[in-house]
Write a protein that holds these residues in place. Structure first.
Motif, PDB file in Angstrom:
ATOM      1  N   HIS A 192     -48.984 -39.800  70.853  1.00 41.34           N
ATOM      2  CA  HIS A 192     -49.566 -40.731  69.786  1.00 41.34           C
ATOM      3  C   HIS A 192     -49.124 -40.090  68.469  1.00 41.34           C
ATOM      4  O   HIS A 192     -48.585 -40.943  67.604  1.00 41.34           O
ATOM      5  CB  HIS A 192     -51.085 -41.043  69.938  1.00 41.34           C
ATOM      6  CG  HIS A 192     -51.456 -41.940  71.021  1.00 41.34           C
ATOM      7  ND1 HIS A 192     -51.194 -43.559  70.764  1.00 41.34           N
ATOM      8  CD2 HIS A 192     -51.854 -42.128  72.232  1.00 41.34           C
ATOM      9  CE1 HIS A 192     -51.718 -43.993  71.866  1.00 41.34           C
ATOM     10  NE2 HIS A 192     -52.032 -43.385  72.562  1.00 41.34           N
ATOM     11  N   ALA A 193     -49.629 -38.812  68.224  1.00 39.84           N
ATOM     12  CA  ALA A 193     -49.196 -38.042  67.002  1.00 39.84           C
ATOM     13  C   ALA A 193     -47.736 -38.360  66.721  1.00 39.84           C
ATOM     14  O   ALA A 193     -47.554 -38.279  65.580  1.00 39.84           O
ATOM     15  CB  ALA A 193     -49.941 -36.904  66.794  1.00 39.84           C
ATOM     16  N   HIS A 194     -47.066 -38.257  67.638  1.00 35.37           N
ATOM     17  CA  HIS A 194     -45.411 -37.992  67.258  1.00 35.37           C
ATOM     18  C   HIS A 194     -44.742 -39.044  67.949  1.00 35.37           C
ATOM     19  O   HIS A 194     -43.650 -39.013  68.159  1.00 35.37           O
ATOM     20  CB  HIS A 194     -45.087 -36.907  68.357  1.00 35.37           C
ATOM     21  CG  HIS A 194     -45.619 -35.321  67.757  1.00 35.37           C
ATOM     22  ND1 HIS A 194     -44.791 -34.762  66.756  1.00 35.37           N
ATOM     23  CD2 HIS A 194     -46.662 -34.727  67.921  1.00 35.37           C
ATOM     24  CE1 HIS A 194     -45.458 -33.669  66.527  1.00 35.37           C
ATOM     25  NE2 HIS A 194     -46.688 -33.476  67.154  1.00 35.37           N
ATOM     26  N   HIS A 195     -45.274 -40.373  67.991  1.00 36.01           N
ATOM     27  CA  HIS A 195     -44.646 -41.434  68.484  1.00 36.01           C
ATOM     28  C   HIS A 195     -43.486 -41.749  67.893  1.00 36.01           C
ATOM     29  O   HIS A 195     -42.382 -42.167  68.354  1.00 36.01           O
ATOM     30  CB  HIS A 195     -45.739 -42.855  68.575  1.00 36.01           C
ATOM     31  CG  HIS A 195     -45.148 -44.086  68.931  1.00 36.01           C
ATOM     32  ND1 HIS A 195     -44.869 -45.041  68.212  1.00 36.01           N
ATOM     33  CD2 HIS A 195     -44.910 -44.268  70.278  1.00 36.01           C
ATOM     34  CE1 HIS A 195     -44.086 -45.957  68.930  1.00 36.01           C
ATOM     35  NE2 HIS A 195     -44.508 -45.556  70.454  1.00 36.01           N
ATOM     36  N   GLU A 196     -43.614 -42.017  66.356  1.00 32.86           N
ATOM     37  CA  GLU A 196     -42.355 -42.286  65.884  1.00 32.86           C
ATOM     38  C   GLU A 196     -41.055 -41.234  65.915  1.00 32.86           C
ATOM     39  O   GLU A 196     -40.060 -41.569  65.989  1.00 32.86           O
ATOM     40  CB  GLU A 196     -42.640 -42.639  64.078  1.00 32.86           C
ATOM     41  CG  GLU A 196     -43.373 -43.855  63.727  1.00 32.86           C
ATOM     42  CD  GLU A 196     -43.967 -43.628  62.497  1.00 32.86           C
ATOM     43  OE1 GLU A 196     -43.031 -43.563  61.654  1.00 32.86           O
ATOM     44  OE2 GLU A 196     -44.817 -44.372  62.131  1.00 32.86           O
ATOM     45  N   GLU A 197     -41.298 -39.984  66.086  1.00 36.09           N
ATOM     46  CA  GLU A 197     -40.634 -38.944  66.226  1.00 36.09           C
ATOM     47  C   GLU A 197     -39.947 -39.051  67.517  1.00 36.09           C
ATOM     48  O   GLU A 197     -38.595 -39.104  67.724  1.00 36.09           O
ATOM     49  CB  GLU A 197     -41.157 -37.669  65.892  1.00 36.09           C
ATOM     50  CG  GLU A 197     -40.270 -36.547  66.491  1.00 36.09           C
ATOM     51  CD  GLU A 197     -40.939 -35.012  66.200  1.00 36.09           C
ATOM     52  OE1 GLU A 197     -40.342 -34.126  66.467  1.00 36.09           O
ATOM     53  OE2 GLU A 197     -42.213 -34.895  65.799  1.00 36.09           O
ATOM     54  N   ILE A 198     -40.586 -39.672  68.439  1.00 37.64           N
ATOM     55  CA  ILE A 198     -40.123 -39.430  69.856  1.00 37.64           C
ATOM     56  C   ILE A 198     -39.117 -40.820  69.947  1.00 37.64           C
ATOM     57  O   ILE A 198     -38.146 -40.800  70.530  1.00 37.64           O
ATOM     58  CB  ILE A 198     -41.419 -39.710  70.986  1.00 37.64           C
ATOM     59  CG1 ILE A 198     -42.133 -38.540  70.999  1.00 37.64           C
ATOM     60  CG2 ILE A 198     -40.652 -40.025  72.378  1.00 37.64           C
ATOM     61  CD1 ILE A 198     -43.289 -38.598  71.512  1.00 37.64           C
ATOM     62  N   ILE A 199     -39.739 -42.170  69.324  1.00 36.53           N
ATOM     63  CA  ILE A 199     -38.730 -43.222  69.167  1.00 36.53           C
ATOM     64  C   ILE A 199     -37.398 -42.911  68.486  1.00 36.53           C
ATOM     65  O   ILE A 199     -36.361 -43.444  69.226  1.00 36.53           O
ATOM     66  CB  ILE A 199     -39.658 -44.518  68.603  1.00 36.53           C
ATOM     67  CG1 ILE A 199     -40.904 -44.800  69.634  1.00 36.53           C
ATOM     68  CG2 ILE A 199     -38.455 -45.418  68.562  1.00 36.53           C
ATOM     69  CD1 ILE A 199     -40.546 -45.288  70.819  1.00 36.53           C
ATOM     70  N   HIS A 200     -37.533 -42.294  67.230  1.00 32.56           N
ATOM     71  CA  HIS A 200     -36.477 -41.943  66.518  1.00 32.56           C
ATOM     72  C   HIS A 200     -35.390 -40.938  67.435  1.00 32.56           C
ATOM     73  O   HIS A 200     -34.200 -41.303  67.486  1.00 32.56           O
ATOM     74  CB  HIS A 200     -36.727 -41.138  65.309  1.00 32.56           C
ATOM     75  CG  HIS A 200     -35.619 -40.807  64.639  1.00 32.56           C
ATOM     76  ND1 HIS A 200     -34.647 -41.694  64.147  1.00 32.56           N
ATOM     77  CD2 HIS A 200     -34.864 -39.689  64.428  1.00 32.56           C
ATOM     78  CE1 HIS A 200     -33.783 -41.020  63.186  1.00 32.56           C
ATOM     79  NE2 HIS A 200     -33.844 -39.821  63.704  1.00 32.56           N
ATOM     80  N   ALA A 201     -36.044 -40.176  68.149  1.00 31.78           N
ATOM     81  CA  ALA A 201     -34.979 -39.251  68.973  1.00 31.78           C
ATOM     82  C   ALA A 201     -34.620 -39.994  70.179  1.00 31.78           C
ATOM     83  O   ALA A 201     -33.052 -39.625  70.633  1.00 31.78           O
ATOM     84  CB  ALA A 201     -35.894 -37.999  69.239  1.00 31.78           C
ATOM     85  N   TRP A 202     -35.198 -40.987  70.821  1.00 31.05           N
ATOM     86  CA  TRP A 202     -34.504 -41.585  71.873  1.00 31.05           C
ATOM     87  C   TRP A 202     -33.528 -42.511  71.397  1.00 31.05           C
ATOM     88  O   TRP A 202     -32.421 -42.479  71.994  1.00 31.05           O
ATOM     89  CB  TRP A 202     -35.777 -42.818  72.293  1.00 31.05           C
ATOM     90  CG  TRP A 202     -35.254 -43.598  73.441  1.00 31.05           C
ATOM     91  CD1 TRP A 202     -34.463 -44.645  73.189  1.00 31.05           C
ATOM     92  CD2 TRP A 202     -35.579 -43.250  74.771  1.00 31.05           C
ATOM     93  NE1 TRP A 202     -34.166 -45.227  74.594  1.00 31.05           N
ATOM     94  CE2 TRP A 202     -34.890 -44.548  75.479  1.00 31.05           C
ATOM     95  CE3 TRP A 202     -36.142 -42.309  75.545  1.00 31.05           C
ATOM     96  CZ2 TRP A 202     -34.893 -44.563  76.818  1.00 31.05           C
ATOM     97  CZ3 TRP A 202     -35.983 -42.483  77.106  1.00 31.05           C
ATOM     98  CH2 TRP A 202     -35.334 -43.605  77.507  1.00 31.05           C
ATOM     99  N   HIS A 203     -33.524 -43.214  70.135  1.00 33.25           N
ATOM    100  CA  HIS A 203     -32.519 -44.045  69.770  1.00 33.25           C
ATOM    101  C   HIS A 203     -31.566 -43.267  69.205  1.00 33.25           C
ATOM    102  O   HIS A 203     -30.082 -43.557  69.224  1.00 33.25           O
ATOM    103  CB  HIS A 203     -33.158 -44.830  68.470  1.00 33.25           C
ATOM    104  CG  HIS A 203     -34.048 -45.885  69.036  1.00 33.25           C
ATOM    105  ND1 HIS A 203     -33.526 -46.968  70.091  1.00 33.25           N
ATOM    106  CD2 HIS A 203     -35.423 -46.304  68.833  1.00 33.25           C
ATOM    107  CE1 HIS A 203     -34.424 -47.630  70.303  1.00 33.25           C
ATOM    108  NE2 HIS A 203     -35.584 -47.429  69.698  1.00 33.25           N
ATOM    109  N   SER A 204     -31.575 -41.950  68.640  1.00 34.40           N
ATOM    110  CA  SER A 204     -30.641 -41.143  68.185  1.00 34.40           C
ATOM    111  C   SER A 204     -29.721 -40.532  69.534  1.00 34.40           C
ATOM    112  O   SER A 204     -28.391 -40.343  69.348  1.00 34.40           O
ATOM    113  CB  SER A 204     -31.064 -39.820  67.278  1.00 34.40           C
ATOM    114  OG  SER A 204     -31.890 -40.163  66.223  1.00 34.40           O
ATOM    115  N   HIS A 205     -30.524 -40.176  70.502  1.00 33.24           N
ATOM    116  CA  HIS A 205     -29.998 -39.742  71.719  1.00 33.24           C
ATOM    117  C   HIS A 205     -29.033 -40.738  72.643  1.00 33.24           C
ATOM    118  O   HIS A 205     -27.964 -40.734  73.058  1.00 33.24           O
ATOM    119  CB  HIS A 205     -30.720 -38.962  72.731  1.00 33.24           C
ATOM    120  CG  HIS A 205     -30.255 -38.376  73.608  1.00 33.24           C
ATOM    121  ND1 HIS A 205     -29.333 -37.172  73.573  1.00 33.24           N
ATOM    122  CD2 HIS A 205     -30.256 -38.522  75.070  1.00 33.24           C
ATOM    123  CE1 HIS A 205     -28.927 -36.774  74.780  1.00 33.24           C
ATOM    124  NE2 HIS A 205     -29.467 -37.769  75.783  1.00 33.24           N
TER     125      HIS A 205
END
Length: 79
Positions: A63-76
């Motif tokens: 939850h705390a890193h949700h945006e970071e995870i989504i951004h990493a997904w789309h970047s990868h």
């Protein structure tokens, strides 16, 4: 390939390349591992060996890193 998104404490958050199209994140710990769906909402998909406390800690980090995870997904993987 399993790119690491971030590490915190004993947890490592990552995904496997091209495992499946639904956005999710894997979490490993010395005691086990878990998988969390991020869409349509954040929820536990799989737990192997983590205690309920550890799952709760990992879920809070997702939850705390949700945006970071989504951004990493789309970047990868791309959009």
């Amino acid at each position: 390939m399993a790119p690491t998104i971030f590490r915190q404490g004993a947890f490592r958050f990552f995904f496997f390349s091209r495992e499946e199209p639904r956005i999710h994140v894997h979490v490993t710990h010395t005691d086990g591992e878990a998988k969390f769906w991020l869409e349509p909402e954040i929820e536990l998909a799989l737990n192997q060996g983590l205690s309920q406390k550890q799952v709760g800690e990992a879920l809070a980090l997702v939850h705390a890193h949700h945006e970071e995870i989504i951004h990493a997904w789309h970047s990868h993987f791309g959009n």
